[in-house]
Scaffold this active site. Structure first.
Site, PDB file in Angstrom:
ATOM      1  N   ASP A 429       0.850  -1.186   0.000  1.00 34.83           N
ATOM      2  CA  ASP A 429       0.000   0.000   0.000  1.00 34.83           C
ATOM      3  C   ASP A 429       0.890   1.242   0.000  1.00 34.83           C
ATOM      4  OD1 ASP A 429      -2.923   1.049   0.541  1.00 34.83           O
ATOM      5  OD2 ASP A 429      -1.608   2.217   1.839  1.00 34.83           O
ATOM      6  N   ILE A 430       0.630   2.171  -0.918  1.00 37.89           N
ATOM      7  CA  ILE A 430       1.431   3.391  -1.010  1.00 37.89           C
ATOM      8  C   ILE A 430       1.114   4.294   0.175  1.00 37.89           C
ATOM      9  CG2 ILE A 430       1.918   5.442  -2.409  1.00 37.89           C
ATOM     10  CD1 ILE A 430       1.192   3.795  -4.876  1.00 37.89           C
ATOM     11  N   GLU A 472      -4.749   2.176  -4.331  1.00 39.68           N
ATOM     12  CA  GLU A 472      -3.281   2.246  -4.337  1.00 39.68           C
ATOM     13  C   GLU A 472      -2.645   0.981  -3.788  1.00 39.68           C
ATOM     14  OE1 GLU A 472      -4.561   4.188  -0.422  1.00 39.68           O
ATOM     15  OE2 GLU A 472      -5.322   3.927  -2.453  1.00 39.68           O
TER      16      GLU A 472
END
Length: 563
Positions: A429-430, A472
């Site tokens: 996950d960004i 994301e």
């Protein structure tokens, strides 16, 4: 490979040197401009134009868009005189001096911000290699501007390429003759001339017919220059300031045609082994990959293990006929679209049509020539692959979409359990992605996701499976990989992604990701595996982000809502 501290120091030094050298470069530009105004020599004008051109390209690269803009205005004014070769009027001289003063003002502002800019610089370590890939990934970069060339080299190398830089056409010419790279990036305008980069490529083509693809970069967006680049064989053309994501996209696209396309996978089902082996041999002869099944009861396992792109099936088989087997296959959503081509001695047209009605895509009689059979199989498989790619790929990243990713995970888990092999699953996950969208816009957020997707595709093994889980979040399936190895690989990728510089119109920034890794064994069950990787990803989030968490750090249940 440099350490994190060495890499940070190197980039900070490059930027500091750039700002420190600005007054000297300004003095050179002022001197050359004055010499031209005094003598009206075309050589002095050309040099002044080139010096202004250098300010235009390197200013925005180092986060000085205003300097780049005012330098571009001066460059364009000088370019007009280069093209017309007319002496400047009094009004022209006043305009040039105003533009030069604007450049000087921006340089003074840059120097006053030097200490703040230096304090803000922070980049983690770069990785040149992560896996055992060994194709020619050597690139040559020709640009006489040291402050632009060196950072560009470092950024491209984050994506797994080895880049050598050259400041002159003579140096690049010698290097190409000694060792041929996979690709050349050449600046158009150099001290040797306004189109020296293009001229060099044309000269090299005369003596080296196998010259690799060429990408041109330039501060000029003029059609005439672009046309000259195309006529020199340029495969891409980018104007400064460069967007590294676009440049790497072009590099990847030019390198990928050199990769051998995966062979079509064909499952041959016939209760007569000799018949099945014969047809399989014909298909292998033209480069296809085959799996033979002579027992219709074993077809389902073969579908899971082999993931065929076409099934070549006999119609009449004991225990389960071809038509019955087709109905069983078509009842499963994952195999609804896989082409089924009947190859049978059956000549009854009504039975042939019935087989087609029940899910067959084509019916070939065994009297068909070998060439025609191979042609039909190839056409059907190619069409399926093309349609499948549109259906299973995420439109933004080109990664597998969520449903296809879960389908592949279920398949890989089944294979791992049957063969007793390990399998790791990573959830990425960004970090602070909402802030990226809010600060730089959703288009920039999409570019960050694409950069991460490209990095994973480029640096992971070909057997690893990468998909966009949602938003994301990206997930990675790593077959035959113990969890300890998966954690190590993902941590190396984390460092590499954190070192990638993302450019907006007026500034640059960095992004990071958090990752959780789960593995089979000990986990049994798809939902449990995904949940465990997801929980560990949130452990990484709560632990400060920009980290990878495996089984040794444990799990937590709270964590939803952490960016």
């Amino acid at each position: 490979m440099p350490t994190e501290g060495e890499f940070q120091a190197q980039l900070a030094l490059l930027r500091r040197n750039f700002v420190e050298q600005l007054p000297k470069r300004l003095a050179e530009l002022q001197d050359m401009l004055q010499r031209w105004l005094n003598s009206e020599k075309t050589t002095d004008l050309a040099t002044a134009h080139r010096l202004a051109h250098n300010f235009t390209g390197s200013g925005a690269t180092y986060g000085l868009p205003n300097l780049s803009q005012v330098a571009r205005e001066l460059e364009q004014a000088l370019k007009a005189h280069v093209l017309t070769n007319m002496p400047p009027t009094h009004a022209d001289i006043n305009l040039l001096r105003q533009q030069l003063a604007a450049v000087a003002q921006e340089i003074a502002r840059a120097q006053s911000m030097q200490s703040d800019s230096a304090a803000a610089e922070s980049k983690p370590v770069t990785l040149k290699e992560l896996t055992g890939k060994t194709p020619n990934r050597l690139l040559y970069l020709l640009d006489d501007d040291d402050e632009l060339r060196e950072p560009l080299i470092l950024q491209i190398e984050h994506f797994g390429y080895t880049v050598k830089g050259f400041a002159s056409t003579q140096a690049l010419r010698a290097a190409v003759q000694e060792q041929l790279p996979a690709l050349i990036i050449a600046n158009v305008m150099l001290p040797e001339g306004e189109v020296a980069g293009i001229t060099l490529v044309l000269d090299l083509q005369k003596i080296m017919p196998d010259l690799p693809p060429v990408i041109f970069i330039s501060s000029s967006a003029e059609f005439k220059t672009r046309l000259s680049a195309v006529r020199a064989g340029g495969q891409a053309y980018f104007t400064k300031p460069l967007r590294i994501e676009a440049v790497v996209d072009a590099i990847d696209a030019l390198m990928s045609p050199r990769k051998i396309e995966d062979p079509f996978r064909v499952l041959v089902v016939d209760d007569v082994p000799e018949q099945a082996q014969y047809h399989a041999l014909l298909l292998r002869r033209v480069g296809m990959k085959t799996r033979v099944v002579s027992d219709s009861m074993a077809v389902m396992d073969a579908l899971t293990d082999f993931s065929p792109e076409l099934i070549l099936m006999d119609m009449h088989m004991p225990d389960c006929s071809g038509m019955e087997l087709t109905k069983v296959i078509r009842q499963q959503p994952g195999y609804m679209g896989v082409p089924i081509v009947f190859l049978s001695a059956e000549t009854d047209r009504d039975l042939q049509l019935e087989a087609m009605r029940l899910g067959g895509d084509d019916f070939l009689t065994k009297s068909i020539t070998d060439e025609d059979m191979m042609t039909v199989v190839s056409i059907r498989a190619a069409r399926y692959r093309m349609i499948r790619a549109l259906m299973v790929r995420d439109s933004l990243t080109g990664l597998l979409n969520h449903s296809t990713l879960m389908e592949r995970l279920r398949s890989e888990m089944g294979r791992s359990i049957r063969h007793g092999h390990p399998l790791s699953f990573a959830m990425i996950d960004i970090d602070h992605f909402k802030n990226v969208n809010d600060t730089y816009g959703h288009a920039m957020g999409d570019r960050v996701i694409k950069s991460l997707a490209r990095l994973l595709q480029e640096r992971l093994r070909s057997v690893d499976i990468v998909g966009r889980y949602g938003g994301e979040e990206i997930a990675v399936i790593m077959p035959d990989t113990p969890v300890e190895s998966a954690v190590k690989v993902m941590d190396q990728l984390r460092q590499c992604f954190a070192a990638i510089e993302h450019h907006t119109q007026d500034q640059a920034f960095f992004s990071t990701f958090s990752c959780g890794v789960a593995a089979l064994p000990p986990v049994i069950g798809l939902s449990v595996l995904v949940d465990q990787a997801d929980q560990r990803m949130y452990v990484a989030k709560h632990g400060g982000r920009n980290r990878v968490v495996g089984p040794e750090q444990g799990n937590i249940q709270q964590g939803v809502g952490v960016q």
